[in-house]
Design a protein around this motif. Structure first.
Motif, PDB file in Angstrom:
ATOM      1  N   ILE A  58      -4.148   9.277   1.029  1.00  0.00           N
ATOM      2  CA  ILE A  58      -4.715  10.328   0.192  1.00  0.00           C
ATOM      3  C   ILE A  58      -3.635  11.362  -0.111  1.00  0.00           C
ATOM      4  CG2 ILE A  58      -6.502  12.103   0.019  1.00  0.00           C
ATOM      5  CD1 ILE A  58      -8.032  10.460   2.218  1.00  0.00           C
ATOM      6  N   TRP A  59      -3.176  11.376  -1.364  1.00  0.00           N
ATOM      7  CA  TRP A  59      -2.102  12.284  -1.790  1.00  0.00           C
ATOM      8  C   TRP A  59      -2.427  13.734  -1.451  1.00  0.00           C
ATOM      9  CZ3 TRP A  59       2.718  12.925  -3.331  1.00  0.00           C
ATOM     10  CH2 TRP A  59       3.049  14.137  -3.927  1.00  0.00           C
ATOM     11  N   ASP A  60      -3.620  14.198  -1.816  1.00  0.00           N
ATOM     12  CA  ASP A  60      -3.981  15.605  -1.622  1.00  0.00           C
ATOM     13  C   ASP A  60      -3.927  16.018  -0.156  1.00  0.00           C
ATOM     14  OD1 ASP A  60      -4.343  15.991  -4.325  1.00  0.00           O
ATOM     15  OD2 ASP A  60      -6.509  15.680  -4.262  1.00  0.00           O
ATOM     16  N   GLN A  61      -4.307  15.131   0.728  1.00  0.00           N
ATOM     17  CA  GLN A  61      -4.283  15.442   2.159  1.00  0.00           C
ATOM     18  C   GLN A  61      -2.844  15.698   2.623  1.00  0.00           C
ATOM     19  OE1 GLN A  61      -5.762  12.279   4.667  1.00  0.00           O
ATOM     20  NE2 GLN A  61      -6.360  13.719   6.262  1.00  0.00           N
ATOM     21  N   ALA A  62      -1.923  14.840   2.211  1.00  0.00           N
ATOM     22  CA  ALA A  62      -0.517  15.011   2.586  1.00  0.00           C
ATOM     23  C   ALA A  62       0.065  16.273   1.954  1.00  0.00           C
ATOM     24  CB  ALA A  62       0.296  13.789   2.175  1.00  0.00           C
ATOM     25  N   ALA A  63      -0.271  16.542   0.691  1.00  0.00           N
ATOM     26  CA  ALA A  63       0.240  17.724   0.001  1.00  0.00           C
ATOM     27  C   ALA A  63      -0.278  19.006   0.648  1.00  0.00           C
ATOM     28  CB  ALA A  63      -0.136  17.675  -1.473  1.00  0.00           C
ATOM     29  N   GLN A  64      -1.546  19.018   1.051  1.00  0.00           N
ATOM     30  CA  GLN A  64      -2.103  20.194   1.715  1.00  0.00           C
ATOM     31  C   GLN A  64      -1.430  20.445   3.057  1.00  0.00           C
ATOM     32  OE1 GLN A  64      -6.330  19.609   1.901  1.00  0.00           O
ATOM     33  NE2 GLN A  64      -6.601  19.959  -0.290  1.00  0.00           N
ATOM     34  N   TRP A  65      -1.184  19.389   3.800  1.00  0.00           N
ATOM     35  CA  TRP A  65      -0.515  19.537   5.098  1.00  0.00           C
ATOM     36  C   TRP A  65       0.912  20.061   4.895  1.00  0.00           C
ATOM     37  CZ3 TRP A  65      -1.533  20.396   9.842  1.00  0.00           C
ATOM     38  CH2 TRP A  65      -0.559  20.251  10.811  1.00  0.00           C
ATOM     39  N   ALA A  66       1.620  19.506   3.910  1.00  0.00           N
ATOM     40  CA  ALA A  66       2.980  19.964   3.621  1.00  0.00           C
ATOM     41  C   ALA A  66       2.978  21.439   3.221  1.00  0.00           C
ATOM     42  CB  ALA A  66       3.597  19.103   2.512  1.00  0.00           C
ATOM     43  N   SER A  67       1.998  21.844   2.431  1.00  0.00           N
ATOM     44  CA  SER A  67       1.896  23.243   2.010  1.00  0.00           C
ATOM     45  C   SER A  67       1.655  24.169   3.194  1.00  0.00           C
ATOM     46  CB  SER A  67       0.774  23.417   0.991  1.00  0.00           C
ATOM     47  OG  SER A  67       1.107  22.776  -0.204  1.00  0.00           O
ATOM     48  N   ARG A  68       0.768  23.751   4.108  1.00  0.00           N
ATOM     49  CA  ARG A  68       0.516  24.561   5.311  1.00  0.00           C
ATOM     50  C   ARG A  68       1.787  24.744   6.128  1.00  0.00           C
ATOM     51  NH1 ARG A  68      -4.355  21.531   7.750  1.00  0.00           N
ATOM     52  NH2 ARG A  68      -5.614  21.567   5.900  1.00  0.00           N
ATOM     53  N   MET A 104       0.846  -1.167   0.000  1.00  0.00           N
ATOM     54  CA  MET A 104       0.000   0.000   0.000  1.00  0.00           C
ATOM     55  C   MET A 104       0.895   1.234   0.000  1.00  0.00           C
ATOM     56  SD  MET A 104      -2.397   1.437   3.089  1.00  0.00           S
ATOM     57  CE  MET A 104      -3.967   0.767   2.651  1.00  0.00           C
ATOM     58  N   ILE A 105       0.567   2.201  -0.855  1.00  0.00           N
ATOM     59  CA  ILE A 105       1.301   3.460  -0.900  1.00  0.00           C
ATOM     60  C   ILE A 105       0.686   4.420   0.108  1.00  0.00           C
ATOM     61  CG2 ILE A 105       1.940   5.437  -2.337  1.00  0.00           C
ATOM     62  CD1 ILE A 105       3.287   2.859  -3.206  1.00  0.00           C
ATOM     63  N   VAL A 106       1.538   5.036   0.940  1.00  0.00           N
ATOM     64  CA  VAL A 106       1.089   6.028   1.916  1.00  0.00           C
ATOM     65  C   VAL A 106       1.971   7.262   1.802  1.00  0.00           C
ATOM     66  CG1 VAL A 106       0.067   4.366   3.517  1.00  0.00           C
ATOM     67  CG2 VAL A 106       2.465   4.992   3.778  1.00  0.00           C
ATOM     68  N   TYR A 107       1.437   8.394   2.261  1.00  0.00           N
ATOM     69  CA  TYR A 107       2.100   9.685   2.125  1.00  0.00           C
ATOM     70  C   TYR A 107       2.200  10.386   3.474  1.00  0.00           C
ATOM     71  CZ  TYR A 107       0.329   8.637  -2.525  1.00  0.00           C
ATOM     72  OH  TYR A 107       0.017   8.006  -3.707  1.00  0.00           O
ATOM     73  N   HIS A 108       3.265  11.163   3.634  1.00  0.00           N
ATOM     74  CA  HIS A 108       3.463  11.965   4.846  1.00  0.00           C
ATOM     75  C   HIS A 108       3.870  13.368   4.418  1.00  0.00           C
ATOM     76  CE1 HIS A 108       4.663  12.960   8.957  1.00  0.00           C
ATOM     77  NE2 HIS A 108       5.746  13.530   8.420  1.00  0.00           N
ATOM     78  N   GLY A 109       3.000  14.357   4.677  1.00  0.00           N
ATOM     79  CA  GLY A 109       3.291  15.735   4.336  1.00  0.00           C
ATOM     80  C   GLY A 109       4.213  16.357   5.371  1.00  0.00           C
ATOM     81  N   SER A 110       5.252  17.072   4.899  1.00  0.00           N
ATOM     82  CA  SER A 110       6.253  17.599   5.812  1.00  0.00           C
ATOM     83  C   SER A 110       7.014  18.744   5.156  1.00  0.00           C
ATOM     84  CB  SER A 110       7.224  16.473   6.188  1.00  0.00           C
ATOM     85  OG  SER A 110       8.169  16.912   7.128  1.00  0.00           O
ATOM     86  N   ILE A 111       7.997  19.244   5.864  1.00  0.00           N
ATOM     87  CA  ILE A 111       8.964  20.180   5.290  1.00  0.00           C
ATOM     88  C   ILE A 111      10.355  19.552   5.346  1.00  0.00           C
ATOM     89  CG2 ILE A 111       7.658  22.286   5.710  1.00  0.00           C
ATOM     90  CD1 ILE A 111       9.369  22.681   8.263  1.00  0.00           C
ATOM     91  N   ALA A 112      10.380  18.250   5.617  1.00  0.00           N
ATOM     92  CA  ALA A 112      11.656  17.530   5.738  1.00  0.00           C
ATOM     93  C   ALA A 112      11.583  16.192   5.013  1.00  0.00           C
ATOM     94  CB  ALA A 112      11.983  17.281   7.206  1.00  0.00           C
ATOM     95  N   LYS A 113      12.708  15.777   4.477  1.00  0.00           N
ATOM     96  CA  LYS A 113      12.844  14.441   3.913  1.00  0.00           C
ATOM     97  C   LYS A 113      12.994  13.483   5.092  1.00  0.00           C
ATOM     98  CE  LYS A 113      16.087  11.748   1.165  1.00  0.00           C
ATOM     99  NZ  LYS A 113      17.330  11.795   0.394  1.00  0.00           N
ATOM    100  N   ILE A 114      12.125  12.509   5.183  1.00  0.00           N
ATOM    101  CA  ILE A 114      12.152  11.583   6.322  1.00  0.00           C
ATOM    102  C   ILE A 114      12.441  10.178   5.794  1.00  0.00           C
ATOM    103  CG2 ILE A 114      10.861  10.637   8.257  1.00  0.00           C
ATOM    104  CD1 ILE A 114       9.243  13.287   8.196  1.00  0.00           C
ATOM    105  N   GLU A 115      13.676   9.755   5.983  1.00  0.00           N
ATOM    106  CA  GLU A 115      14.095   8.451   5.469  1.00  0.00           C
ATOM    107  C   GLU A 115      13.740   7.311   6.411  1.00  0.00           C
ATOM    108  OE1 GLU A 115      17.968   8.170   3.769  1.00  0.00           O
ATOM    109  OE2 GLU A 115      17.990  10.302   3.292  1.00  0.00           O
TER     110      GLU A 115
END
Length: 90
Positions: free
Chosen positions: A34-44, A1-12
Motif C-alpha cells: 500500500i503506497w499511502d501507508q509507506a508514504a505516511q510512515w516516511a512523512s512521520r 509484486m511491488i512493495v514499498y518501505h517508508g523511510s528517511i534513507a535510501k535502502i539499496e
C-alpha cells in the motif's frame, strides 16, 4: 509484486536481521503493498527527524520468498530486489 518501505534513507540492500526486536511483528524489514501507508510512515519519520521522506520501491519475487520461508535466511540479499526511490514532496 511491488512493495514499498517508508523511510528517511535510501535502502539499496534490505536486511531482515537489523532493527529493533521489540516491534509489533518482531525484528525485520517491513514492507507494504500500500503506497499511502509507506508514504505516511516516511512523512512521520521525516517530521520527527527534520529531514526528507523517502519511499523505497521494490519488485519482490514472491516465488523466491516462498523458497526462503522454507529455508530461513538472514538477508534478503539472497536474491535481487531491483529498487527505485521516490521522494514525496513535503
Amino acid at each position: 509484486m511491488i512493495v514499498y518501505h517508508g523511510s528517511i534513507a535510501k535502502i539499496e540492500h534490505p536486511l531482515v536481521d537489523i532493527g529493533r526486536k521489540n516491534l509489533d511483528f518482531g525484528q525485520g524489514f517491513y514492507v507494504t503493498n500500500i503506497w499511502d501507508q509507506a508514504a505516511q510512515w516516511a512523512s512521520r519519520l521525516s517530521e520527527r527527524k527534520n529531514t526528507q521522506a523517502i519511499v523505497n520501491i521494490y519488485e519482490l519475487n514472491t516465488e523466491r520468498v516462498r523458497q526462503i520461508v522454507c529455508h530461513p535466511c538472514h538477508s534478503l540479499q539472497m536474491f535481487p530486489l531491483p529498487h527505485h526511490i521516490f521522494v514525496p514532496s513535503p
